[in-house]
Enzyme design. Sequence first.
Site, mmCIF file in Angstrom:
data_model
loop_
_atom_site.group_PDB
_atom_site.id
_atom_site.type_symbol
_atom_site.label_atom_id
_atom_site.label_comp_id
_atom_site.label_asym_id
_atom_site.label_seq_id
_atom_site.Cartn_x
_atom_site.Cartn_y
_atom_site.Cartn_z
ATOM 1 N N ARG A 164 0.987 -1.284 -0.218
ATOM 2 C CA ARG A 164 -0.166 0.104 -0.106
ATOM 3 C C ARG A 164 0.805 1.227 -0.149
ATOM 4 N NH1 ARG A 164 -4.904 1.569 3.993
ATOM 5 N NH2 ARG A 164 -3.637 1.109 5.741
ATOM 6 N N ASP A 448 -4.435 3.597 14.205
ATOM 7 C CA ASP A 448 -3.818 4.233 13.002
ATOM 8 C C ASP A 448 -4.181 5.391 12.656
ATOM 9 O OD1 ASP A 448 -5.994 3.819 11.386
ATOM 10 O OD2 ASP A 448 -5.230 1.983 10.347
#
Length: 533
Positions: A164, A448
Site C-alpha cells: 500500500r 492508526d
Amino acid sequence: MQAPEGVRVTGPIRERYDEILTPEALAFVAELQRRYGARRAELLAARQARQAELSAGGTLDFLAETRHIREDDSWRVAEPAPGLVDRRVEITGPTDRKMTINALNSGAKVWLADFEDANSPLWENMIEGQLNLRDALDRTIDFSQGEKRYALRPDEELATIVVRPRGWHLDEKHIEVDGRACSGSLVDFGLYFFHCAKRQLAKGKGPYFYLPKMESHLEARLWNEVFVTAQELLKIPRGTIRATVLIETYPAAFEMEEILYELREHSAGLNAGRWDYLFSVIKKFRTRGRDYLLPERNSVTMTAPFMRAYTELLVRTCHKRGAHAIGGMAAFIPSRKDPEVNATALEKVRADKTRESGDGFDGSWVAHPDLVPICREVFDGVLGDRPNQLDRKREDVNVSAADLLAVSKTPGEITEAGLRNNVDVALRYLATWMGGNGAVAIHNLMEDAATAEISRSQIWQWIHNDVRLADGPVVTKALVEGIIDEELAKISEELGERFDVELYAQATALFKEVALDDDFAEFLTLPAYARMP
C-alpha cells in the site's frame, strides 16, 4: 550518492540505502513524476472544488455521466492473479523488519505491506521498508531482539505481499524532481516496482498493490496510466500489475463500478476501508449540521444503516464484475497478558468476521498474527474448499444514494467519556506517530492514522455544530482545551518515566491545530509530516 539529472535526494543516506536509491530506480521514479505529476495536481484541485460544493449545500449521488458503465453488464475485471485467488485472511501492518517477518509467517494468505496509515513516514521508515521487502523476497531477511531471533520459515508458503503506497495527497519531501517534492504515491510504488516486480514474477506471483484514499474514478484512471507506463518501461507484460482499491472515502462509494472499470485490466477488487470511510463522512459534511453528525466513534458499528448499505453495495458491485470484495479490519486486538481482555477481543472479532463472511466478502483483514486463526476459521466455515465467493452475486442488494447518505439514522450519543476518549487516543497516537510508529495498540484497540482522524474530526465537527454532550455542556474550544490538559496529566502519570515531554508537546500542538482551528486540515498527516525532519 549519484542521482540522475533533475533529481535531488535530501534525506540522509544510511547503510544500504544506495541499494534502493540507485540512479536507475530514481530515474524511473522521476519519469513517472514528470509524466503524471501535473495530472495528480489537477485531481487534487478537483477534490477541493468538490468539497466546496458540498460545503455550500451540494450532495453526493451516482454519476449521470457514467451511467452507461454501470448499466453495461458485459465488462469484467481481469481474472484473479496467482497468489490472489484465495484471500480469506489478510494481515496488515507496517514494513519494519520484525513485522515483515511475522506477517509473512502468520499463516495469512496476503500481507498488506503498509507505507500509509499504519506507517509513520519518517525517511528511515520509507527506505528501510523498501529494503525489508526486497530482502524478504530474496529470503535473506532476519531480525534479532535480545536473545530472540526472527526469520522466515523455510520451505513454507508465505503470505502474498501486497504493497500500500501513500495516497495521492502526500508528498515525499526528501526526493525532489526538477525542484519540487515528488509524489509519495509514485515514490513508494516506483521504488517497489523497480526493485521487486521481477522478483515477485520469478516466484510465480506478481507486483500487487492496495490503492488508498481515492475520491473518484478519474484518480483510478491515473493509477491505471501509471501502471501501463511502468510495465512498458520495465518491459513487463501489460496487465501483470494487480491493484485492490480501498473504498474509504465517501465520494468513492458512489463510483465503485467506475473505479473497477478504469482499472479493469489491473483490478484485484475493492476493500471496505471502514475507518477512513467514517472519517470521510465526517469531513465531507462537517459543516452541514445534525443530519451528518455521528455519535461518538466507539458506538458507530458496522450495523449502522448507512454502513450496511456501503458494505453490501461493495460486495454486490465486486461480484457483479468478477472482482474480490475484501472486508475491513476489526480494531480489537488480543492480549497475551489478560485472559478476559483476550476473550472479549476474540469474541468481537469473530462476530465481525462472521458478519462479513455471511454478507459475501471473499476475505477480511486482521492487524495481529494471533487473529489469523479465528478469521481463517470463520471464512473456512463459509468457503470450505472454495477459494472465494465470487459466484455469490448478491443480486438481492439494491442500494440507493439515499441509503448511503442515511447518516442521521445511526444510533448512539455523544458523552463526556466519548469526548475524553477522542482526546486521549489522539494525543497518544500522535505522540507515537511523531516518534516513528504508525500502528499503535491503545486501550486494547489497534489505532492508526484513520482512527486518529476520526477522533480529531469528530471534535472539530462537534465544536462547529454547537453539540451538547448527553451528560454535560456544549462542546467548545475552551472545554476541549481543559480536557486536553487533564488527559495529558493522566497520561503523564500513567507513563511515568516513559512520558516523552517533547513528543507530547508536539502532539498537543498538532492536535490543537487539526481539532480546534477554524480551518479544517484536509488530513492531519499533512501538518504532521511538515513537522517531521
